[in-house]
Motif scaffolding. Structure first.
Motif, PDB file in Angstrom:
ATOM      1  N   VAL A 201       0.851  -1.180   0.000  1.00  0.00           N
ATOM      2  CA  VAL A 201       0.000   0.000   0.000  1.00  0.00           C
ATOM      3  C   VAL A 201       0.888   1.231   0.000  1.00  0.00           C
ATOM      4  CG1 VAL A 201      -1.796   1.263   1.245  1.00  0.00           C
ATOM      5  CG2 VAL A 201      -1.798  -1.236   1.264  1.00  0.00           C
ATOM      6  N   LYS A 202       0.534   2.209  -0.792  1.00  0.00           N
ATOM      7  CA  LYS A 202       1.320   3.438  -0.837  1.00  0.00           C
ATOM      8  C   LYS A 202       1.375   4.069   0.550  1.00  0.00           C
ATOM      9  CE  LYS A 202       0.326   4.483  -5.683  1.00  0.00           C
ATOM     10  NZ  LYS A 202      -0.327   5.393  -6.649  1.00  0.00           N
ATOM     11  N   GLY A 203       2.582   4.492   0.921  1.00  0.00           N
ATOM     12  CA  GLY A 203       2.777   5.089   2.229  1.00  0.00           C
ATOM     13  C   GLY A 203       3.059   4.090   3.324  1.00  0.00           C
ATOM     14  N   GLN A 204       3.084   2.782   2.991  1.00  0.00           N
ATOM     15  CA  GLN A 204       3.340   1.738   3.984  1.00  0.00           C
ATOM     16  C   GLN A 204       4.277   0.682   3.403  1.00  0.00           C
ATOM     17  OE1 GLN A 204      -0.238   0.229   6.059  1.00  0.00           O
ATOM     18  NE2 GLN A 204      -1.406   1.769   4.942  1.00  0.00           N
ATOM     19  N   TYR A 205       4.860  -0.103   4.296  1.00  0.00           N
ATOM     20  CA  TYR A 205       5.637  -1.281   3.934  1.00  0.00           C
ATOM     21  C   TYR A 205       6.782  -0.949   2.951  1.00  0.00           C
ATOM     22  CZ  TYR A 205       1.034  -2.833   5.486  1.00  0.00           C
ATOM     23  OH  TYR A 205      -0.143  -2.979   6.159  1.00  0.00           O
ATOM     24  N   PRO A 206       7.745  -0.140   3.374  1.00  0.00           N
ATOM     25  CA  PRO A 206       8.799   0.311   2.458  1.00  0.00           C
ATOM     26  C   PRO A 206       9.860  -0.741   2.158  1.00  0.00           C
ATOM     27  CG  PRO A 206       9.246   1.110   4.662  1.00  0.00           C
ATOM     28  CD  PRO A 206       7.917   0.422   4.739  1.00  0.00           C
ATOM     29  N   MET A 207       9.837  -1.873   2.856  1.00  0.00           N
ATOM     30  CA  MET A 207      10.865  -2.883   2.629  1.00  0.00           C
ATOM     31  C   MET A 207      10.877  -3.354   1.178  1.00  0.00           C
ATOM     32  SD  MET A 207      11.468  -6.302   4.923  1.00  0.00           S
ATOM     33  CE  MET A 207      12.964  -7.277   4.797  1.00  0.00           C
ATOM     34  N   ARG A 208       9.743  -3.304   0.511  1.00  0.00           N
ATOM     35  CA  ARG A 208       9.664  -3.772  -0.871  1.00  0.00           C
ATOM     36  C   ARG A 208      10.417  -2.866  -1.845  1.00  0.00           C
ATOM     37  NH1 ARG A 208       4.026  -1.997  -3.202  1.00  0.00           N
ATOM     38  NH2 ARG A 208       3.584  -0.137  -1.989  1.00  0.00           N
ATOM     39  N   TYR A 209      10.769  -1.660  -1.413  1.00  0.00           N
ATOM     40  CA  TYR A 209      11.504  -0.752  -2.291  1.00  0.00           C
ATOM     41  C   TYR A 209      13.021  -0.959  -2.216  1.00  0.00           C
ATOM     42  CZ  TYR A 209       7.030   1.729  -2.109  1.00  0.00           C
ATOM     43  OH  TYR A 209       5.698   2.050  -2.174  1.00  0.00           O
ATOM     44  N   SER A 210      13.475  -1.743  -1.247  1.00  0.00           N
ATOM     45  CA  SER A 210      14.919  -1.855  -0.993  1.00  0.00           C
ATOM     46  C   SER A 210      15.687  -2.334  -2.210  1.00  0.00           C
ATOM     47  CB  SER A 210      15.163  -2.802   0.190  1.00  0.00           C
ATOM     48  OG  SER A 210      14.536  -2.321   1.355  1.00  0.00           O
ATOM     49  N   GLY A 211      15.187  -3.367  -2.883  1.00  0.00           N
ATOM     50  CA  GLY A 211      15.910  -3.914  -4.028  1.00  0.00           C
ATOM     51  C   GLY A 211      16.124  -2.882  -5.117  1.00  0.00           C
ATOM     52  N   GLY A 212      15.093  -2.116  -5.438  1.00  0.00           N
ATOM     53  CA  GLY A 212      15.231  -1.105  -6.476  1.00  0.00           C
ATOM     54  C   GLY A 212      16.160   0.018  -6.073  1.00  0.00           C
ATOM     55  N   LEU A 213      16.092   0.459  -4.809  1.00  0.00           N
ATOM     56  CA  LEU A 213      16.930   1.562  -4.347  1.00  0.00           C
ATOM     57  C   LEU A 213      18.404   1.178  -4.291  1.00  0.00           C
ATOM     58  CD1 LEU A 213      14.644   2.981  -1.508  1.00  0.00           C
ATOM     59  CD2 LEU A 213      15.030   3.947  -3.786  1.00  0.00           C
TER      60      LEU A 213
END
Length: 740
Positions: A201-213
């Motif tokens: 969900v936007k604004g939550q659960y940022p761990m899923r962005y780690s690989g891309g960052l």
């Protein structure tokens, strides 16, 4: 003088607090010393674990043709626990996510504990600290298949295949194996397990962005190369800890310091597991990151075994129970459930494929609490264990498990096995979508990140990897592992630190002369306030960094130019990936429909009774454990009914449910021909039917109307001795008990 009246009290409180704070500091250091000693002691063990049960070794994966560091053990029941040899075995598979094994049996109130309390023999699949040379995710799956074959062979009398519980990372491994070897599984419970890795969900659960960052999985390859082919699981643990800096940097330690007189045992118990860092082969970790975390290929059916077999979760034949929580920031409900949206277009498609999926969403429990919390074990896991046969015979479809307190208002409480009543209600895919999730633009951003990861990994392997492998040797890699920050946090308080040699004797002296401050001490209050401010500051920092991470990810990978350069069509309105459909599947379904159509008019009393139950029960939109328990008792008390095994009964229920879906009108009209000619037999069968239906409570209007139709089909009014019409209780009709 009045201005000075408070001075003695202030002095007393400050003095008492100073003594208390100093003593707590010494006791805190002593607990940290014990933590370090236990860590060092466990590092010398060949098979460390935190199971709260004795166990016997059944099979050792190191002896297999493709050796792996996994073992199968049988849990020895605790005193007073009675195991029913006719009940299906339970198998708990532990997550290999950087920590040591045993979390599923960490407490008496655990997955293992509740399974044995329900009378099931219990097995545990764990692992050793170091992988075997050449071990891969696929070889681990093959070993687990051998383990399940062994369990099935040991319990030929069991009424059903093993129920397998996969916690966290073990969940996706269990699902992959179940898609390849569906015949080995009974019901599958996946707890806190990510299966759709891009979802959120936007604004939550940022761990899923780690690989891309981080630019993709090239960093995983680098860490594996620096470890000489070994990936240190401490990095995974550190990644988990980074999701909650307030707890990692302050709350966990402060909670111990502030409650050191009572908190030490619980703290040390958890640290035995949390600090039991294990390692993986670099190839294993690379597969996990490339295929799952960043690639998100599992739900799309894009993973293949070494022989080319596609891993398609739609081939799983066992009921799947998904347990997740809104309070879980490691595996949020979207990552636990959205694979269903990836695989199926509707709940009807789930039913047509003969699949049963049950999910339950907890409101607030955290990730570890899903399989560690005693409260959860006494509720959700207890209900799953007690009602696993109900789940196994549910007609195909999508359900949500609703748990309600038994209380005094529940009808037929004698049919409820625990303190909660479990009801499985039918759901649609829209119910899962309502939890929130990605739109097409989100999917394209993650697809772009996955493409960039592939490119960066290829560049790393071409230009940097050969040089790094040439430089790194096993001794240097082992030294690097020992200097990992998490390991140093243990070693710092160990025997190798001469500056803490005084702590044990000082701590013993403090325990003999302990003087805690009063609970209302003003300085203790100030201490709590300062702690709260520190937590608030760290939480604010976390939210800021998470917001920046999300905005950066979306700005970078949401760029149409970058998406086009990476081969993702920025103008497309379709998701960049979707599990493919198979014409063969459609052909199999058509053939199944043709076969069942020819069986609509076939069958005897068992088929007619089950078809009638389903016809009425379908109006309720779900199933209740009380109705199943009533049916179980009928089966237990009647010799003829007991001849039908659970697997045979499951097949019967599914077949009759499918027949009703194909042609309900003809299926219902065919019921009278299946019933016995003898009046007494027909009456007895109808009493069983009505008793099972009423066990779950008063029928709603639609179900009551259907029961009236079934009453006519059974010709009950003519068969009744008095010939009086039978009154079917509804929500608007006072309920009357039958004579039986």
């Amino acid at each position: 003088m009045s201005e000075l009246s408070g001075v003695p009290a202030f002095a007393d409180e400050s003095s008492n607090y100073a003594v208390d704070a100093c003593q707590r500091g010494i006791l805190f250091l002593d607990v940290m010393r014990q933590r370090a000693e236990e860590y060092q002691e466990r590092a010398t063990l060949s098979a460390p674990h935190v199971l709260d049960y004795d166990a016997e070794l059944v099979a050792d994966g190191r002896t297999f043709e493709q050796p792996v560091n996994y073992v199968l053990v049988r849990i020895i029941p605790s005193k007073g626990v009675t195991i029913d040899p006719l009940k299906r075995p339970f198998v708990v598979v532990d997550p290999r996510a950087g920590h040591g094994p045993g979390i599923g049996g960490f407490k008496a109130d655990s997955e293992i504990g509740v399974a044995m309390k329900a009378g099931h023999v219990c097995y545990f699949i764990g692992f050793l600290p170091e992988p075997m040379p050449g071990q891969t995710i696929e070889s681990v799956a093959r070993a687990e298949a051998i383990f399940l074959e062994t369990i099935i062979a040991r319990h030929p009398e069991a009424d059903g295949k093993p129920c397998v519980i996969g916690n966290c990372q073990a969940g996706w491994a269990v699902m992959m194996l179940a898609s390849l070897r569906p015949e080995l599984f009974g019901p599958i419970i996946i707890a806190g397990s990510p299966l759709s890795y891009w979802a959120g969900v936007k604004g939550q659960y940022p761990m899923r962005y780690s690989g891309g960052l981080l630019g993709g999985s090239w960093l995983t390859a680098l860490v594996g190369d620096l470890g000489a082919g070994i990936f240190d699981g401490a990095w995974l643990v550190q990644n988990f800890e980074s999701q909650n800096p307030a707890n990692t940097l302050w709350t966990k330690q402060y909670n111990l310091y502030s409650k050191v007189d009572t908190e030490a045992e619980r703290y040390l118990g958890f640290e035995r597991w949390w600090g039991g860092h294990v390692t993986l082969n670099a190839e294993e970790m690379q597969f996990i990151v490339d295929e799952l975390f960043i690639g998100n290929k599992l739900a799309a059916g894009e993973i293949r075994t070494s022989d080319g077999t596609a891993v398609d979760l739609r081939t799983i034949r066992s009921p799947i129970v998904v347990f997740c929580s809104k309070g879980d920031n490691i595996t949020p409900p979207q990552q636990a459930l959205d694979w269903i949206l990836d695989l199926y277009d509707s709940a009807d498609e789930i039913r047509s494929l003969g699949q049963t999926i049950v999910y339950v969403v907890h409101e607030k429990i955290g990730h570890l609490g899903i399989f560690v919390s005693g409260g959860v074990a006494r509720k959700e896991h207890d209900e799953f264990a007690s009602n696993i046969d109900l789940i196994d015979v549910l007609p195909p479809g999508l359900y949500e498990a609703i748990l309600e307190p038994k209380g005094d208002a529940v009808e037929h409480p004698e049919l409820v096995t625990g303190d909660w009543v479990m009801r499985c209600e039918r759901r649609t895919l829209d119910d899962i979508r309502a939890l929130g999730g990605n739109d097409v633009e989100d999917e394209k951003q993650f697809a772009a990140a996955a493409r960039l990861s592939e490119i960066n990994l290829a560049l790393y392997r071409a230009f940097a990897q050969p040089a790094i492998k040439a430089v790194v040797n096993p001794s240097w890699a082992e030294a690097m592992r020992q200097f990992h920050p998490l390991r140093l946090s243990y070693e710092l308080f160990g025997q190798s630190n001469p500056f803490l040699a005084w702590v044990p004797s000082a701590a013993e002296l403090v325990r003999e002369n302990r003087h805690p401050a009063q609970a209302d001490n003003m300085f203790s209050t100030i201490q709590e306030q300062v702690s709260g401010q520190i937590v608030d500051g760290l939480e604010a920092w976390r939210k800021m960094t998470e917001r920046m991470a999300e905005e950066t990810f979306r700005a970078v990978y949401g760029s149409p130019a970058l998406q086009a350069a990476l081969g993702v069509d920025p103008s497309s309105s379709r998701p960049p990936r979707k599990a493919p459909k198979s014409m063969l599947t459609s052909a199999v379904i058509d053939a199944r429909i043709d076969a069942l159509t020819g069986r609509i008019t076939h069958g005897g009393l068992a088929e007619g009774l089950v078809r009638s139950l389903l016809f009425v029960g379908m109006a309720r939109g779900g199933a209740d454990e009380r109705g199943f328990e009533a049916l179980r008792r009928v089966r237990r008390d009647h010799a003829e009914a007991s001849l039908l095994t659970l697997s045979q009964f499951k097949a019967l229920v599914r077949e009759q449910h499918e027949i009703l879906l194909i042609d309900e009108a003809e299926a219902v009209a065919s019921i009278p021909a299946m019933l016995p000619k003898d009046v007494n037999e027909r009456l007895a069968a109808f009493e069983v039917l009505r008793g099972v239906l009423e066990a779950s409570g008063v029928l709603n209007e639609v179900a009551a109307e259907r029961l009236q139709r079934v009453t006519a089909l059974f010709d009950i009014e003519k068969a009744s001795a008095g010939g009086e019409p039978m009154v079917v209780p509804t929500r608007s009709t006072p309920r009357t008990r039958s004579a039986s």
